[in-house]
Design a protein around this motif. Structure first.
Motif, PDB file in Angstrom:
ATOM      1  N   ASN A  83       0.728  -1.281   0.101  1.00  0.00           N
ATOM      2  CA  ASN A  83       0.106  -0.042   0.123  1.00  0.00           C
ATOM      3  C   ASN A  83       0.742   1.007   0.122  1.00  0.00           C
ATOM      4  O   ASN A  83       0.595   2.297   0.640  1.00  0.00           O
ATOM      5  N   GLY A  84       1.841   1.182  -0.708  1.00  0.00           N
ATOM      6  CA  GLY A  84       2.941   2.472  -0.906  1.00  0.00           C
ATOM      7  C   GLY A  84       3.984   2.531   0.333  1.00  0.00           C
ATOM      8  O   GLY A  84       4.809   3.216  -0.073  1.00  0.00           O
ATOM      9  N   GLU A  85       3.505   1.934   1.325  1.00  0.00           N
ATOM     10  CA  GLU A  85       4.564   1.963   2.269  1.00  0.00           C
ATOM     11  C   GLU A  85       5.721   1.065   2.096  1.00  0.00           C
ATOM     12  O   GLU A  85       5.553   0.025   1.643  1.00  0.00           O
ATOM     13  N   ARG A  86       7.085   1.711   2.395  1.00  0.00           N
ATOM     14  CA  ARG A  86       8.068   0.739   1.807  1.00  0.00           C
ATOM     15  C   ARG A  86       8.709  -0.114   3.169  1.00  0.00           C
ATOM     16  O   ARG A  86       8.743   0.273   4.209  1.00  0.00           O
ATOM     17  N   SER A  87       9.263  -1.415   2.679  1.00  0.00           N
ATOM     18  CA  SER A  87      10.254  -1.918   3.513  1.00  0.00           C
ATOM     19  C   SER A  87      11.144  -2.431   2.834  1.00  0.00           C
ATOM     20  O   SER A  87      11.470  -2.187   1.368  1.00  0.00           O
ATOM     21  N   PHE A  88      12.547  -2.753   3.168  1.00  0.00           N
ATOM     22  CA  PHE A  88      13.873  -3.000   2.423  1.00  0.00           C
ATOM     23  C   PHE A  88      14.401  -4.524   2.925  1.00  0.00           C
ATOM     24  O   PHE A  88      14.358  -4.802   3.861  1.00  0.00           O
ATOM     25  N   VAL A 240       2.590   6.350  -3.691  1.00  0.00           N
ATOM     26  CA  VAL A 240       2.959   5.237  -4.401  1.00  0.00           C
ATOM     27  C   VAL A 240       4.065   4.453  -3.859  1.00  0.00           C
ATOM     28  O   VAL A 240       4.034   3.366  -3.864  1.00  0.00           O
ATOM     29  N   ASP A 241       5.045   5.393  -3.129  1.00  0.00           N
ATOM     30  CA  ASP A 241       6.488   4.828  -2.577  1.00  0.00           C
ATOM     31  C   ASP A 241       6.889   5.659  -1.944  1.00  0.00           C
ATOM     32  O   ASP A 241       7.332   6.603  -1.946  1.00  0.00           O
ATOM     33  N   VAL A 277       7.736  13.355  -3.650  1.00  0.00           N
ATOM     34  CA  VAL A 277       8.628  12.130  -3.783  1.00  0.00           C
ATOM     35  C   VAL A 277       8.011  10.845  -3.484  1.00  0.00           C
ATOM     36  O   VAL A 277       8.107   9.874  -4.233  1.00  0.00           O
ATOM     37  N   VAL A 278       6.892  11.035  -2.648  1.00  0.00           N
ATOM     38  CA  VAL A 278       6.175   9.923  -2.296  1.00  0.00           C
ATOM     39  C   VAL A 278       5.179   9.381  -3.497  1.00  0.00           C
ATOM     40  O   VAL A 278       4.518   8.401  -3.216  1.00  0.00           O
TER      41      VAL A 278
END
Ligand code: ADP
Ligand code: ELE
Length: 292
Positions: A83-88, A240-241, A277-278
């Motif tokens: 849902n657009g939230e990032r993890s790495f 989006v990200d 940016v997001v």
């Protein structure tokens, strides 16, 4: 690091990123052309390292301070989205950047040649313990000499040997800084702060005179020399990200603040850049999409 971000249809796009690089990149995009932004890191001698140097130079980021290490390569990370939230996911155990502070004379010379120093909790986390101590001694020295030292705790528990080392070292980073720029969700989750006030109080008590707390869609709270202000976030149609939201905020804020010394106006500018940016994939969004 080399960055792999989602390009749709199961494809991955190759980019270059990493929290301090992201901040340098947005600072460069937003700052007066006459100012210089240099990146201090270590890279290898492979083709990917060459490509990164060319990419930095194309963006106008100075590369003279970058150390090249024989037989090494840059780290790699991939952005996972929900849902657009990032993890790495990271592949960086053996990256050249882990040796960025291995030459203390070189580090001191670089810091002596600049007015503003920016580093992060990720910078400290990837260094061997004694090199992190070297870097902290130099940032303390820089602050004492009147330079503007800026620190983003950017808490990444996976990169640290233990919670205690993470807590102590990040606290030392803040102590050696003129401005700390944390993200509230990280501070609440990992350091147990129950309010933005608690985070501000903790970092000011450590000796940071200025604190700027980013809080995602809930905006940013500043405490500069005891004066508190709040700046709301911009409304974003589709997130989006969120990769690099905080780093782009930091870079844009510093570009304006160093020029104007107006913290609130600079934060108002930074929330606009971070909102753009997001709305795009990847850490580094092209300058023509930033609405500058
Ligand atoms: N969903 C969002 N809508 C609008 N602005 C956002 C959103 N998420 C982040 N931002 C902007 O980016 C800044 C940094 O975001 P934050 O999530 O706090 O940082 P980090 O990426 O370090 O976790 C916020 O202060 C805000 O201005
Ligand atoms: O995690 C790392 O080591 C990285 O440097 C990869 C990312 O590019 C930044 O972490 C993004 O940072 P945020 O601004 O907090 O989204």
């Amino acid at each position: 690091m080399v960055e792999l971000s989602q390009a749709g249809g199961g494809l991955l796009r190759k980019g270059f990123a990493g929290d301090t690089l992201n901040t340098a990149w947005y600072a460069r995009a937003c700052i007066q052309p006459a100012w210089s932004v240099d990146y201090f890191t270590a890279l290898g001698d492979d083709a990917m390292s060459d490509e990164m140097i060319a990419f930095f130079e194309e963006a106008g980021i100075g590369t003279n301070l970058i150390r090249r290490i024989k037989g090494k390569a840059p780290g790699l990370y991939m952005i996972n989205l929900r849902n657009g939230e990032r993890s790495f996911s990271y592949w960086r155990d053996n990256s050249a950047a882990r040796q960025l502070a291995a030459d203390p004379d070189r580090l001191r010379e670089a810091i002596e040649g600049t007015d503003v120093v920016y580093f992060s909790g990720i910078t400290l986390a990837i260094l061997p313990r004694e090199d992190a101590d070297t870097l902290l001694a130099e940032t303390r020295r820089a602050k004492a000499a009147g330079k503007f030292v800026v620190f983003d705790p950017n808490i990444r528990p996976r990169l640290w040997a233990s919670y205690d080392v993470m807590h102590t070292t990040i606290s030392e980073g803040a102590r050696s800084s003129s401005l700390v720029m944390p993200s509230f969700d990280d501070e609440a989750l990992h350091f147990g702060d129950d309010s933005i006030e608690a985070t501000i109080h903790r970092y000011r008590a450590l000796g940071a005179p200025n604190v700027l707390i980013k809080n995602g869609a809930d905006g940013a709270t500043l405490n500069f020399a005891g004066q508190e202000d709040f700046v709301p976030a911009e409304t974003v149609k589709e997130v989006v990200d969120t990769t690099s939201a905080g780093d782009s905020f930091n870079g844009a804020f510093l570009a304006k603040y160093l020029e104007t010394k107006d913290a609130v106006a600079s934060a108002c500018f930074a929330v606009k850049v971070a909102a753009r940016v997001v709305s795009e994939h990847g850490a580094l969004v092209a300058k023509d999409k930033l609405g500058l």
